[in-house]
Write a protein that holds these residues in place. Structure first.
Motif, PDB file in Angstrom:
ATOM      1  N   GLU A  26       0.832  -1.190   0.000  1.00  0.00           N
ATOM      2  CA  GLU A  26       0.000   0.000   0.000  1.00  0.00           C
ATOM      3  C   GLU A  26       0.869   1.243   0.000  1.00  0.00           C
ATOM      4  N   SER A  27       0.242   2.341  -0.409  1.00  0.00           N
ATOM      5  CA  SER A  27       0.942   3.615  -0.364  1.00  0.00           C
ATOM      6  C   SER A  27      -0.068   4.752  -0.413  1.00  0.00           C
ATOM      7  N   GLY A  28       0.282   5.820   0.256  1.00  0.00           N
ATOM      8  CA  GLY A  28      -0.480   7.049   0.190  1.00  0.00           C
ATOM      9  C   GLY A  28       0.341   8.166  -0.430  1.00  0.00           C
ATOM     10  N   ASP A  29       1.497   7.808  -0.959  1.00  0.00           N
ATOM     11  CA  ASP A  29       2.412   8.772  -1.553  1.00  0.00           C
ATOM     12  C   ASP A  29       2.317   8.672  -3.071  1.00  0.00           C
ATOM     13  N   VAL A  49      -5.132 -10.478  -6.933  1.00  0.00           N
ATOM     14  CA  VAL A  49      -5.214  -9.499  -5.858  1.00  0.00           C
ATOM     15  C   VAL A  49      -6.542  -8.760  -5.955  1.00  0.00           C
ATOM     16  N   VAL A  50      -6.888  -8.114  -4.861  1.00  0.00           N
ATOM     17  CA  VAL A  50      -7.911  -7.081  -4.895  1.00  0.00           C
ATOM     18  C   VAL A  50      -7.139  -5.772  -4.834  1.00  0.00           C
ATOM     19  N   LEU A  51      -7.324  -4.955  -5.840  1.00  0.00           N
ATOM     20  CA  LEU A  51      -6.679  -3.654  -5.900  1.00  0.00           C
ATOM     21  C   LEU A  51      -7.707  -2.610  -5.471  1.00  0.00           C
ATOM     22  N   ARG A  52      -7.381  -1.894  -4.399  1.00  0.00           N
ATOM     23  CA  ARG A  52      -8.281  -0.866  -3.873  1.00  0.00           C
ATOM     24  C   ARG A  52      -7.644   0.509  -4.020  1.00  0.00           C
ATOM     25  N   HIS A  53      -8.472   1.468  -4.416  1.00  0.00           N
ATOM     26  CA  HIS A  53      -8.062   2.867  -4.506  1.00  0.00           C
ATOM     27  C   HIS A  53      -8.984   3.670  -3.608  1.00  0.00           C
ATOM     28  N   VAL A  54      -8.409   4.547  -2.814  1.00  0.00           N
ATOM     29  CA  VAL A  54      -9.181   5.379  -1.903  1.00  0.00           C
ATOM     30  C   VAL A  54      -9.129   6.809  -2.425  1.00  0.00           C
ATOM     31  N   LEU A  55     -10.300   7.389  -2.665  1.00  0.00           N
ATOM     32  CA  LEU A  55     -10.397   8.737  -3.208  1.00  0.00           C
ATOM     33  C   LEU A  55     -11.238   9.616  -2.282  1.00  0.00           C
ATOM     34  N   ARG A  56     -10.956  10.906  -2.296  1.00  0.00           N
ATOM     35  CA  ARG A  56     -11.800  11.908  -1.647  1.00  0.00           C
ATOM     36  C   ARG A  56     -12.479  12.653  -2.781  1.00  0.00           C
ATOM     37  N   LEU A  57     -13.805  12.619  -2.776  1.00  0.00           N
ATOM     38  CA  LEU A  57     -14.578  13.223  -3.859  1.00  0.00           C
ATOM     39  C   LEU A  57     -15.673  14.110  -3.296  1.00  0.00           C
ATOM     40  N   PRO A  58     -16.018  15.186  -4.014  1.00  0.00           N
ATOM     41  CA  PRO A  58     -17.188  15.961  -3.613  1.00  0.00           C
ATOM     42  C   PRO A  58     -18.410  15.037  -3.614  1.00  0.00           C
ATOM     43  N   ALA A  59     -19.211  15.151  -2.590  1.00  0.00           N
ATOM     44  CA  ALA A  59     -20.337  14.228  -2.406  1.00  0.00           C
ATOM     45  C   ALA A  59     -21.235  14.136  -3.633  1.00  0.00           C
ATOM     46  N   GLN A  60     -21.518  15.256  -4.265  1.00  0.00           N
ATOM     47  CA  GLN A  60     -22.435  15.240  -5.402  1.00  0.00           C
ATOM     48  C   GLN A  60     -21.829  14.604  -6.655  1.00  0.00           C
ATOM     49  N   ARG A  61     -20.512  14.417  -6.686  1.00  0.00           N
ATOM     50  CA  ARG A  61     -19.843  13.821  -7.851  1.00  0.00           C
ATOM     51  C   ARG A  61     -19.629  12.311  -7.721  1.00  0.00           C
ATOM     52  N   VAL A  62     -19.899  11.771  -6.536  1.00  0.00           N
ATOM     53  CA  VAL A  62     -19.637  10.349  -6.282  1.00  0.00           C
ATOM     54  C   VAL A  62     -20.379   9.428  -7.248  1.00  0.00           C
ATOM     55  N   PRO A  63     -21.685   9.601  -7.473  1.00  0.00           N
ATOM     56  CA  PRO A  63     -22.367   8.667  -8.388  1.00  0.00           C
ATOM     57  C   PRO A  63     -21.742   8.608  -9.781  1.00  0.00           C
ATOM     58  N   ASP A  64     -21.375   9.752 -10.329  1.00  0.00           N
ATOM     59  CA  ASP A  64     -20.747   9.766 -11.663  1.00  0.00           C
ATOM     60  C   ASP A  64     -19.382   9.100 -11.640  1.00  0.00           C
ATOM     61  N   ALA A  65     -18.599   9.361 -10.600  1.00  0.00           N
ATOM     62  CA  ALA A  65     -17.269   8.755 -10.500  1.00  0.00           C
ATOM     63  C   ALA A  65     -17.370   7.244 -10.366  1.00  0.00           C
ATOM     64  N   VAL A  66     -18.290   6.780  -9.545  1.00  0.00           N
ATOM     65  CA  VAL A  66     -18.470   5.333  -9.353  1.00  0.00           C
ATOM     66  C   VAL A  66     -18.926   4.680 -10.660  1.00  0.00           C
ATOM     67  N   ALA A  67     -19.826   5.334 -11.372  1.00  0.00           N
ATOM     68  CA  ALA A  67     -20.298   4.789 -12.651  1.00  0.00           C
ATOM     69  C   ALA A  67     -19.161   4.728 -13.670  1.00  0.00           C
ATOM     70  N   THR A  68     -18.319   5.739 -13.693  1.00  0.00           N
ATOM     71  CA  THR A  68     -17.182   5.735 -14.608  1.00  0.00           C
ATOM     72  C   THR A  68     -16.203   4.617 -14.261  1.00  0.00           C
ATOM     73  N   ALA A  69     -15.924   4.448 -12.981  1.00  0.00           N
ATOM     74  CA  ALA A  69     -15.006   3.392 -12.537  1.00  0.00           C
ATOM     75  C   ALA A  69     -15.575   2.003 -12.844  1.00  0.00           C
ATOM     76  N   GLN A 134      -4.220   0.200  -2.104  1.00  0.00           N
ATOM     77  CA  GLN A 134      -3.841  -1.009  -1.372  1.00  0.00           C
ATOM     78  C   GLN A 134      -3.969  -2.222  -2.286  1.00  0.00           C
ATOM     79  N   VAL A 135      -3.083  -3.176  -2.069  1.00  0.00           N
ATOM     80  CA  VAL A 135      -3.152  -4.472  -2.726  1.00  0.00           C
ATOM     81  C   VAL A 135      -3.451  -5.490  -1.626  1.00  0.00           C
ATOM     82  N   LEU A 136      -4.501  -6.271  -1.814  1.00  0.00           N
ATOM     83  CA  LEU A 136      -4.891  -7.274  -0.825  1.00  0.00           C
ATOM     84  C   LEU A 136      -4.846  -8.664  -1.442  1.00  0.00           C
ATOM     85  N   GLN A 137      -4.447  -9.636  -0.634  1.00  0.00           N
ATOM     86  CA  GLN A 137      -4.453 -11.040  -1.036  1.00  0.00           C
ATOM     87  C   GLN A 137      -4.920 -11.885   0.138  1.00  0.00           C
TER      88      GLN A 137
END
Length: 143
Positions: A26-29, A49-69, A134-137
């Motif tokens: 994992e890394s935050g850098d 692996v399960v590859l996880r990305h943690v993002l901070r997003l404006p609340a109103q933009r979350v649905p569009d970002a999730v749909a794009t991902a 993060q990379v999880l196994q």
């Protein structure tokens, strides 16, 4: 008797929401090279692996970002240590939420770098930023 002939658990596909998975890298850098992190990690190259990305997003933009991902196979995790409530972030004009996106894949440093870039672009296009990845196994004993 039937259990003696069942395939081992490792043959079962990974579930991105499986709470028994462990973080192996994992890394935050954002400047830290994927290859450097993986080289010093417990990541096992020959396993999914399960590859996880943690993002901070404006609340109103979350649905569009999730749909794009989702177009790239990512799904939002609804719970976990990285999911939090809306908060005021001094670096952003609007209240933000922490969003964790995850998918199952085979991984190497090149693909990890590509996915990190994809998430940085996604965050930027939706007015947010990437907090880390993060990379999880499966735990070693579950292989």
């Amino acid at each position: 008797m039937r259990n003696l002939f069942r395939p081992a658990a490792v043959d079962e596909p990974l579930d991105r929401a499986d709470t028994s998975l462990v973080v192996v890298a994992e890394s935050g850098d954002e400047a830290e090279a994927s290859s450097a992190v993986l080289a010093t990690s417990a990541w096992r190259v020959d396993e999914e692996v399960v590859l996880r990305h943690v993002l901070r997003l404006p609340a109103q933009r979350v649905p569009d970002a999730v749909a794009t991902a989702a177009l790239s196979g990512y799904r939002r995790l609804d719970s976990g240590p990285d999911v939090g409530p809306e908060v005021a972030d001094a670096n952003m004009a609007d209240p933000t939420v922490t969003v964790t996106l995850a998918r199952v894949q085979m991984l190497d440093a090149v693909h990890l770098s590509q996915e990190r870039s994809r998430m940085a672009s996604l965050g930027s296009r939706h007015g947010g930023l990437v907090v880390g990845w993060q990379v999880l196994q499966r735990p070693v004993g579950d292989r």
